[in-house]
Design an enzyme around this catalytic site. Structure first.
Site, PDB file in Angstrom:
ATOM      1  N   SER A 125       0.827  -1.209   0.000  1.00  0.00           N
ATOM      2  CA  SER A 125       0.000   0.000   0.000  1.00  0.00           C
ATOM      3  C   SER A 125       0.856   1.251   0.000  1.00  0.00           C
ATOM      4  O   SER A 125       1.977   1.269   0.533  1.00  0.00           O
ATOM      5  CB  SER A 125      -0.887  -0.008   1.254  1.00  0.00           C
ATOM      6  OG  SER A 125      -1.470   1.251   1.476  1.00  0.00           O
ATOM      7  N   TYR A 150      -2.674  -0.060  10.402  1.00  0.00           N
ATOM      8  CA  TYR A 150      -2.785  -0.686   9.085  1.00  0.00           C
ATOM      9  C   TYR A 150      -1.532  -0.422   8.257  1.00  0.00           C
ATOM     10  O   TYR A 150      -0.927  -1.350   7.700  1.00  0.00           O
ATOM     11  CB  TYR A 150      -4.014  -0.171   8.335  1.00  0.00           C
ATOM     12  CG  TYR A 150      -3.986  -0.504   6.854  1.00  0.00           C
ATOM     13  CD1 TYR A 150      -4.165  -1.817   6.422  1.00  0.00           C
ATOM     14  CD2 TYR A 150      -3.731   0.482   5.904  1.00  0.00           C
ATOM     15  CE1 TYR A 150      -4.102  -2.127   5.065  1.00  0.00           C
ATOM     16  CE2 TYR A 150      -3.674   0.174   4.552  1.00  0.00           C
ATOM     17  CZ  TYR A 150      -3.860  -1.129   4.146  1.00  0.00           C
ATOM     18  OH  TYR A 150      -3.787  -1.436   2.802  1.00  0.00           O
ATOM     19  N   LYS A 154       1.682  -3.058   6.758  1.00  0.00           N
ATOM     20  CA  LYS A 154       2.210  -3.164   5.398  1.00  0.00           C
ATOM     21  C   LYS A 154       3.727  -2.935   5.393  1.00  0.00           C
ATOM     22  O   LYS A 154       4.469  -3.618   4.673  1.00  0.00           O
ATOM     23  CB  LYS A 154       1.508  -2.172   4.473  1.00  0.00           C
ATOM     24  CG  LYS A 154       0.039  -2.511   4.216  1.00  0.00           C
ATOM     25  CD  LYS A 154      -0.128  -3.896   3.626  1.00  0.00           C
ATOM     26  CE  LYS A 154      -1.577  -4.238   3.341  1.00  0.00           C
ATOM     27  NZ  LYS A 154      -1.745  -5.611   2.816  1.00  0.00           N
TER      28      LYS A 154
END
Length: 337
Positions: A125, A150, A154
């Site tokens: 991402s 989040y 990643k």
């Protein structure tokens, strides 16, 4: 060639399964159905004329992952989508994100290192860049301290893959994508959030359908042309096709390094209000929206420099923002009939 797609009934996963099957690959899709539906299999079949092999499987269960690979030791490539993916939710429930996104990756890689050769595509991402200092963002932009759990999962995921590649036979491509939107042109598959949507476009389409009273625009005091945050919105079918191109690169041994990284976006940034106005134009629907305070974990702007993906992968996003939003609206209308 047998390809495993984790999170294969999810938004990006299902579109990638379609593109893989269109290219003649045999696909095994696994999904725990926590944010997807078994009905997606029917949509895939209606598009391609073939259903992938499907197993309901939770990658957080190490024994289930081991059992899967004991039965499918002829898998030649893995595209790993299975993960929790909402910035706001990750701030509220960080342990869920660390368990789901990190443990599942580790258990997968443990099994892949046992294979003679492994080809691994990781769903990363643009959040790894945090608030980048320069726009558009290149792959050489420094990875910033994560703003959300989040985004941190990643970053950690990329680090794990890079460390594993140094000492094993796993070759990987990290695909850092920006903001996927839209649906397949057939309206057989699309974004299908369970509960309240965490992403902008499904919230827009649900508001236009009358399922939501109003759309919240988080912040109008950003240093942008209209005060709202800017993102790079890419059609999900363009994104899915990039995964097939990247997989072929690994299978054909065309990769120049054990781990390669590519940005996937359109190269154009659009503000939240621009997206709303464009949707109103293509759908001929007036949206009820309200400006509210900023959301924790959000950044001001992010859009991609896609030169590397264009030149090295030979891939380029084809669809416009208008086309992507029109497909999302067509999908929303179909599923609410």
């Amino acid at each position: 060639m047998k390809i495993l797609v984790t999170g294969g009934l999810g938004f990006i996963g299902s579109h990638t399964v379609v593109e893989l099957q269109n290219e003649g690959f045999e696909v095994i899709a696994i999904d725990n159905l926590s944010n997807s539906s078994i009905d997606v299999l029917e949509g895939i079949f209606n598009i391609t004329g073939k259903k992938p092999i499907f197993e309901k499987l939770d990658l957080r269960e190490k024994s289930m992952v081991q059992d899967f690979f004991s039965r499918h030791n002829d898998v030649v490539g893995v595209i790993h989508f299975a993960a929790s993916k909402a910035v706001g939710e990750s701030v509220e429930n960080p342990l869920l994100y660390y368990e789901n996104n990190i443990n599942s990756l580790v258990y997968l890689l443990q099994e892949l290192t046992k294979l003679p050769q492994a080809h691994f595509i990781f769903s990363s991402s643009c959040t790894v860049y945090g608030q980048a200092e320069k726009m558009p963002i290149t792959e050489d932009a420094p990875v910033q301290t994560a703003i959300s759990p989040y985004g941190n999962t990643k970053q950690i995921g990329e680090e794990i893959i890079t460390d594993v590649a140094k000492v094993t036979n796993v070759n990987s491509i990290l695909l850092r994508y920006f903001n996927p939107i839209g649906a397949h042109s057939s309206a057989e598959i699309g974004e299908l959030p369970i509960g309240t949507p965490q992403n902008l476009v499904p919230f827009i389409t649900q508001t236009a359908m009358g399922l939501r009273k109003e759309l919240s625009v988080f912040g109008k005091d950003y240093p942008t042309s209209d005060g709202t945050a800017i993102r790079d919105y890419i059609h999900v079918v363009d994104l899915a096709k990039a995964h097939v191109v990247a997989l072929k690169r690994l299978l054909n041994k065309e990769n120049s390094e054990k781990v390669e990284t590519f940005n996937l976006g359109t190269g154009t940034g659009s503000s939240v209000l621009e997206v709303i106005n464009t949707f109103e134009k293509v759908s001929k629907q007036k949206l009820n929206y309200k400006i509210v305070g900023r959301r924790e974990g959000d950044i001001t702007e992010a859009y991609a420099n896609t030169d590397k993906a264009n030149d090295v992968l030979g891939w380029k996003a084809q669809s416009s923002l208008e086309e992507a939003l029109a497909s999302a609206w067509k999908w929303e209308q179909k599923i609410r009939r």
